[in-house]
Scaffold this motif. Structure first.
Motif: not given
Length: 160
Positions: A123-141
């Motif tokens: 969470r940031t004051p601007k937005k909340s980011h939620i990721y499920v099983n993002s380890y599959a995104d090898t580029l950004h994980y």
């Protein structure tokens, strides 16, 4: 039939309650504007699933960390709380680039096949980011993996 019959009471009621509904706390308004909209204020990491209902949930703010884990089928539950220093908080969030949070991709849930889902919430004051099983995104994980490595330095062994 109206609940308040006397018009004087209606007028008195509206004079005192309506301003309360429409008032705004200016101090809260100013603090939200003054905050950096890209500053991380909260991080949560959870691993939930499995055939016995295993769970591990870790919540971190600037000044504290809360961890809990258990097995639902066996009714096992443990919790741990601790204060953290500003240096520890900065070490935790240093690998995370808030500008890249919008590009991290989630993957489908594995709980339906008795798998365990890894879920991040940032969470940031601007937005909340939620990721499920993002380890599959090898580029950004990578930044989340580095966060987990820093987290393991703080957590007791049984919560890693």
């Amino acid at each position: 039939m109206p609940a308040i019959k006397n018009t004087y009471l209606k007028l008195l009621f509206s004079m005192f309650l309506l301003p309360a509904f429409f008032s705004c706390d200016k101090s809260k308004e100013q603090t939200s504007i003054a905050k950096n909209p890209n500053e991380i204020t909260f991080i949560s990491l959870s691993n939930i699933g499995g055939d016995q209902g295993d769970y591990k949930i870790i919540r971190i703010t600037k000044d504290s960390i809360h961890a809990e884990q258990g097995i639902t089928a066996r009714r096992i539950h443990k919790e741990w709380d601790s204060a953290i220093s500003m240096q520890a908080w900065n070490n935790l969030i240093s690998p995370i680039n808030t500008k890249d949070l919008d590009v991290i991709q989630s993957s489908p849930s594995k709980q339906s096949v008795d798998g365990i889902d890894e879920t991040f919430q940032i969470r940031t004051p601007k937005k909340s980011h939620i990721y499920v099983n993002s380890y599959a995104d090898t580029l950004h994980y990578r930044q989340l993996k580095l966060f987990k490595e820093q987290l393991n330095l703080i957590l007791p062994t049984e919560y890693r």
